[in-house]
Design an enzyme around this catalytic site. Structure first.
Site, PDB file in Angstrom:
ATOM      1  N   SER A  50     -42.202  44.294  -8.718  1.00 47.27           N
ATOM      2  CA  SER A  50     -43.360  43.406  -8.802  1.00 47.27           C
ATOM      3  C   SER A  50     -43.919  43.003  -7.441  1.00 47.27           C
ATOM      4  CB  SER A  50     -43.033  42.169  -9.657  1.00 47.27           C
ATOM      5  OG  SER A  50     -42.732  42.565 -10.988  1.00 47.27           O
TER       6      SER A  50
ATOM      7  N   GLU B 112     -34.992  53.508 -13.692  1.00 47.04           N
ATOM      8  CA  GLU B 112     -35.529  54.068 -14.944  1.00 47.04           C
ATOM      9  C   GLU B 112     -34.878  55.413 -15.246  1.00 47.04           C
ATOM     10  OE1 GLU B 112     -39.628  53.579 -13.860  1.00 47.04           O
ATOM     11  OE2 GLU B 112     -39.411  51.412 -14.078  1.00 47.04           O
TER      12      GLU B 112
ATOM     13  N   GLY C  10     -44.640  49.822  -7.684  1.00 44.01           N
ATOM     14  CA  GLY C  10     -44.984  50.526  -8.920  1.00 44.01           C
ATOM     15  C   GLY C  10     -46.417  50.213  -9.320  1.00 44.01           C
ATOM     16  N   GLY C  11     -46.587  49.275 -10.254  1.00 47.90           N
ATOM     17  CA  GLY C  11     -47.895  48.971 -10.847  1.00 47.90           C
ATOM     18  C   GLY C  11     -49.021  48.797  -9.832  1.00 47.90           C
TER      19      GLY C  11
ATOM     20  N   GLU D 142     -34.084  47.528  -5.806  1.00 50.49           N
ATOM     21  CA  GLU D 142     -35.020  47.173  -6.869  1.00 50.49           C
ATOM     22  C   GLU D 142     -34.242  46.496  -7.998  1.00 50.49           C
ATOM     23  OE1 GLU D 142     -38.781  49.801  -6.776  1.00 50.49           O
ATOM     24  OE2 GLU D 142     -37.272  50.869  -7.932  1.00 50.49           O
TER      25      GLU D 142
ATOM     26  N   GLY E 173     -41.793  45.655 -13.016  1.00 49.78           N
ATOM     27  CA  GLY E 173     -42.846  45.618 -14.026  1.00 49.78           C
ATOM     28  C   GLY E 173     -42.908  44.316 -14.804  1.00 49.78           C
TER      29      GLY E 173
ATOM     30  N   ASN F 120     -44.899  54.310  -6.172  1.00 51.17           N
ATOM     31  CA  ASN F 120     -44.278  55.118  -7.218  1.00 51.17           C
ATOM     32  C   ASN F 120     -45.198  55.038  -8.434  1.00 51.17           C
ATOM     33  OD1 ASN F 120     -42.722  56.269  -9.202  1.00 51.17           O
ATOM     34  ND2 ASN F 120     -41.083  54.718  -9.137  1.00 51.17           N
ATOM     35  N   TRP F 121     -45.940  56.111  -8.669  1.00 51.53           N
ATOM     36  CA  TRP F 121     -46.941  56.092  -9.751  1.00 51.53           C
ATOM     37  C   TRP F 121     -46.289  56.239 -11.121  1.00 51.53           C
ATOM     38  CZ3 TRP F 121     -51.393  59.740  -7.559  1.00 51.53           C
ATOM     39  CH2 TRP F 121     -51.859  59.196  -6.351  1.00 51.53           C
ATOM     40  N   LYS F 122     -45.007  56.564 -11.139  1.00 51.04           N
ATOM     41  CA  LYS F 122     -44.275  56.736 -12.407  1.00 51.04           C
ATOM     42  C   LYS F 122     -45.018  57.710 -13.326  1.00 51.04           C
ATOM     43  CE  LYS F 122     -42.115  52.288 -11.648  1.00 51.04           C
ATOM     44  NZ  LYS F 122     -41.491  51.085 -12.182  1.00 51.04           N
TER      45      LYS F 122
ATOM     46  N   HIS G   9     -33.703  56.159  -9.281  1.00 50.72           N
ATOM     47  CA  HIS G   9     -34.483  55.019  -9.756  1.00 50.72           C
ATOM     48  C   HIS G   9     -33.828  54.464 -11.016  1.00 50.72           C
ATOM     49  CE1 HIS G   9     -37.732  52.583 -11.320  1.00 50.72           C
ATOM     50  NE2 HIS G   9     -38.261  52.618 -10.100  1.00 50.72           N
TER      51      HIS G   9
HETATM   52  P1  13P Z   1     -43.365  47.440 -10.230  1.00 51.16           P
HETATM   53  O1  13P Z   1     -43.958  47.286  -8.832  1.00 51.16           O
HETATM   54  O2  13P Z   1     -44.358  47.863 -11.243  1.00 51.16           O
HETATM   55  O3  13P Z   1     -42.541  46.267 -10.597  1.00 51.16           O
HETATM   56  O4  13P Z   1     -42.343  48.697 -10.112  1.00 51.16           O
HETATM   57  C1  13P Z   1     -41.384  48.718  -9.112  1.00 51.16           C
HETATM   58  C2  13P Z   1     -40.729  50.040  -9.115  1.00 51.16           C
HETATM   59  O5  13P Z   1     -39.959  50.366 -10.012  1.00 51.16           O
HETATM   60  C3  13P Z   1     -41.055  50.982  -8.031  1.00 51.16           C
HETATM   61  O6  13P Z   1     -40.195  52.062  -8.010  1.00 51.16           O
END
Ligand code: 13P
Length: 247
Positions: free
Chosen positions: A210, A97, A231-232, A165, A171, A8-10, A95
């Site tokens: 993470s 977020e 994510g990251g 999640e 993050g 997920n590149w956000k 998600h």
């Molecule tokens: P991180 O891997 O950056 O913690 O993000 C997880 C995430 O929200 C994937 O959707």
């Protein structure tokens, strides 16, 4: 079950970054793909670019969200059939977020998952407790409420993915312990039996929060962990690949 490793590149990077990342992944895939399904979910403006770059590879492309209606007067939103039209096969819905930034409710998330399915996409329905809820020992109650409210009932199991999640792990560099993950994933599996019925064991349950190359193997080897939502670490082709290779 074949694992799904999803990136997920956000809301990160510009077009040249998206293209470089997709090309990096495509290059790695040419050297042989790990024994798992791979998916990337770039920002909306670059979906077409990434889908074109990855065409002919076995790396799937997905949206990070879709609207709960199939078309209409919804300025700024994206419809599931549009995602399908440009080559997406998956879409992330609910998600944390989006639940936090846009006040999305379980009912809205379920509507998104339903239109995604109707459009021929696989929805990845996200659930997860906040740190406050976890400290109040509400984790399983929150997960039960979100799964029951967000997952469409009676759906085809092979076409559904649920992602756990924990919000406090996103993050932050903190991950849930393997024991926590096992407990929550077992609870999600149990809830899916009631919601999906026959074939519920085929629903993939991903862990997200993470996930990095150095913790992926341990997390992915736990019971009922059928992949990861990253994510990251998905913003770097090599580290995403290293995670996929641990699946
Ligand atoms: P991180 O891997 O950056 O913690 O993000 C997880 C995430 O929200 C994937 O959707």
């Amino acid at each position: 079950m074949r694992a799904l490793i999803a990136g997920n590149w956000k809301m990160n990077g510009l077009g040249e970054d998206a293209k470089a990342l997709a090309e990096g992944l495509k290059g790695l895939a040419e050297g042989g793909q790990p024994a798992c399904d791979l998916l990337v979910c770039p920002p909306f403006p670059y979906l077409g670019l990434v889908a074109q770059t990855l065409a002919g590879s076995r790396i799937a492309v997905g949206g990070q969200d879709c609207h709960g209606a199939t078309s209409g007067a919804h300025t700024g939103d994206t419809a599931a059939p549009m995602l399908r039209d440009i080559g997406c096969t998956y879409v992330i819905v609910g998600h944390s977020e989006r639940r936090a930034d846009h006040g999305e409710t379980d009912a809205q998330v379920r509507a998104k998952a339903e239109v995604a399915l109707a459009a021929g996409l696989v929805p990845i329905v996200c659930v997860g407790e906040t740190e406050k809820e976890r400290n109040a020992e509400q984790t399983l109650a929150v997960i039960a409420r979100q799964v029951k409210g967000s997952v469409p009932a009676g759906m085809e199991a092979g076409r559904l993915v649920v992602a756990y999640e924990p919000v406090w792990a996103i993050g932050t560099g903190r991950t849930a312990t393997p024991a926590d993950v096992v407990q929550v994933h077992a609870e999600i599996r149990r809830l899916l039996v009631g919601l999906v019925g026959e074939g519920s064991e085929k629903v993939r349950i991903l862990y997200g929060g993470s996930v990095k190359p150095d913790n992926a193997r341990e997390l992915l080897s736990q019971a009922n962990v059928d992949g990861a939502l990253v994510g990251g670490a998905s913003l770097d082709a090599e580290s995403f690949w290293a995670i996929a290779e641990s699946a």
